[in-house]
Design a protein around this motif. Sequence first.
Motif, mmCIF file in Angstrom:
data_model
loop_
_atom_site.group_PDB
_atom_site.id
_atom_site.type_symbol
_atom_site.label_atom_id
_atom_site.label_comp_id
_atom_site.label_asym_id
_atom_site.label_seq_id
_atom_site.Cartn_x
_atom_site.Cartn_y
_atom_site.Cartn_z
ATOM 1 N N ARG A 1 10.005 -4.039 4.735
ATOM 2 C CA ARG A 1 8.739 -4.007 5.130
ATOM 3 C C ARG A 1 7.649 -3.525 4.185
ATOM 4 O O ARG A 1 6.761 -3.999 3.821
ATOM 5 N N LEU A 2 8.123 -2.426 3.584
ATOM 6 C CA LEU A 2 7.247 -1.739 2.475
ATOM 7 C C LEU A 2 7.412 -2.431 1.146
ATOM 8 O O LEU A 2 6.251 -2.687 0.742
ATOM 9 N N ALA B 1 3.764 -5.866 -2.167
ATOM 10 C CA ALA B 1 3.720 -7.110 -2.906
ATOM 11 C C ALA B 1 2.160 -7.556 -2.600
ATOM 12 O O ALA B 1 1.434 -8.041 -3.407
ATOM 13 N N GLU B 2 2.230 -7.508 -1.265
ATOM 14 C CA GLU B 2 0.716 -7.997 -0.780
ATOM 15 C C GLU B 2 -0.624 -7.234 -1.374
ATOM 16 O O GLU B 2 -1.483 -7.811 -1.538
ATOM 17 N N THR B 3 -0.187 -6.035 -1.201
ATOM 18 C CA THR B 3 -1.230 -5.082 -1.777
ATOM 19 C C THR B 3 -1.403 -5.471 -3.058
ATOM 20 O O THR B 3 -2.860 -5.700 -3.636
ATOM 21 N N SER B 4 -0.631 -5.705 -3.854
ATOM 22 C CA SER B 4 -0.736 -5.833 -5.431
ATOM 23 C C SER B 4 -1.516 -7.349 -5.757
ATOM 24 O O SER B 4 -2.160 -7.470 -6.517
ATOM 25 N N LEU B 5 -1.031 -8.235 -4.532
ATOM 26 C CA LEU B 5 -1.383 -9.695 -4.829
ATOM 27 C C LEU B 5 -3.167 -9.553 -4.348
ATOM 28 O O LEU B 5 -3.816 -10.076 -5.152
ATOM 29 N N SER C 1 2.686 -14.588 -9.973
ATOM 30 C CA SER C 1 3.974 -14.020 -9.682
ATOM 31 C C SER C 1 4.045 -13.169 -8.586
ATOM 32 O O SER C 1 5.115 -13.029 -7.820
ATOM 33 N N GLU C 2 2.804 -12.603 -8.281
ATOM 34 C CA GLU C 2 2.719 -11.685 -6.893
ATOM 35 C C GLU C 2 2.927 -12.596 -5.729
ATOM 36 O O GLU C 2 3.646 -12.158 -4.661
ATOM 37 N N LYS C 3 2.565 -13.949 -5.749
ATOM 38 C CA LYS C 3 2.589 -14.750 -4.679
ATOM 39 C C LYS C 3 4.306 -14.971 -4.453
ATOM 40 O O LYS C 3 4.560 -14.856 -3.288
ATOM 41 N N LYS C 4 5.014 -15.001 -5.653
ATOM 42 C CA LYS C 4 6.497 -15.251 -5.526
ATOM 43 C C LYS C 4 7.010 -14.005 -5.216
ATOM 44 O O LYS C 4 7.943 -14.166 -4.258
ATOM 45 N N ARG C 5 6.742 -12.862 -5.494
ATOM 46 C CA ARG C 5 7.320 -11.450 -5.326
ATOM 47 C C ARG C 5 6.962 -11.447 -3.573
ATOM 48 O O ARG C 5 7.869 -10.806 -2.943
ATOM 49 N N VAL C 6 5.908 -12.010 -3.080
ATOM 50 C CA VAL C 6 5.546 -11.453 -1.515
ATOM 51 C C VAL C 6 6.409 -12.612 -0.769
ATOM 52 O O VAL C 6 6.979 -12.011 0.136
ATOM 53 N N ALA C 7 6.544 -13.842 -1.242
ATOM 54 C CA ALA C 7 7.574 -14.621 -0.557
ATOM 55 C C ALA C 7 8.837 -14.346 -0.475
ATOM 56 O O ALA C 7 9.674 -14.471 0.382
ATOM 57 N N GLU C 8 9.374 -13.651 -1.704
ATOM 58 C CA GLU C 8 10.828 -13.138 -1.773
ATOM 59 C C GLU C 8 10.964 -11.927 -0.801
ATOM 60 O O GLU C 8 12.142 -11.930 -0.357
#
Length: 86
Positions: A30-31, A36-40, A65-72
């Motif tokens: 969750r963290l 990742a959402e905050t960075s995006l 890349s942040e969208k990819k990170r959020v999805a992962e």
Amino acid sequence: MSAAVSPIEGTAIWDADTVDVLNLELARARLRVKRAETSLNHAKEMLDEECGVGINLALCDRIRSEKKRVAEARKRLMKIASTASA
């Protein structure tokens, strides 16, 4: 992680240590999603500022890349959550 299956209900019975580990992994996941959402969102806010073409191109790459990170991170969270509910 091991779980015994209850003969009455057919559901998994987790010991206390396994539950603690799963709760810790869920909290970490969750963290990870939140970070990742905050960075995006931060990158999107920066893109809204008029910084110039070069910086905007770099921000677009960062947003991708942040969208990819959020999805992962969400995928990992769902995997852990499904393990916890099994």
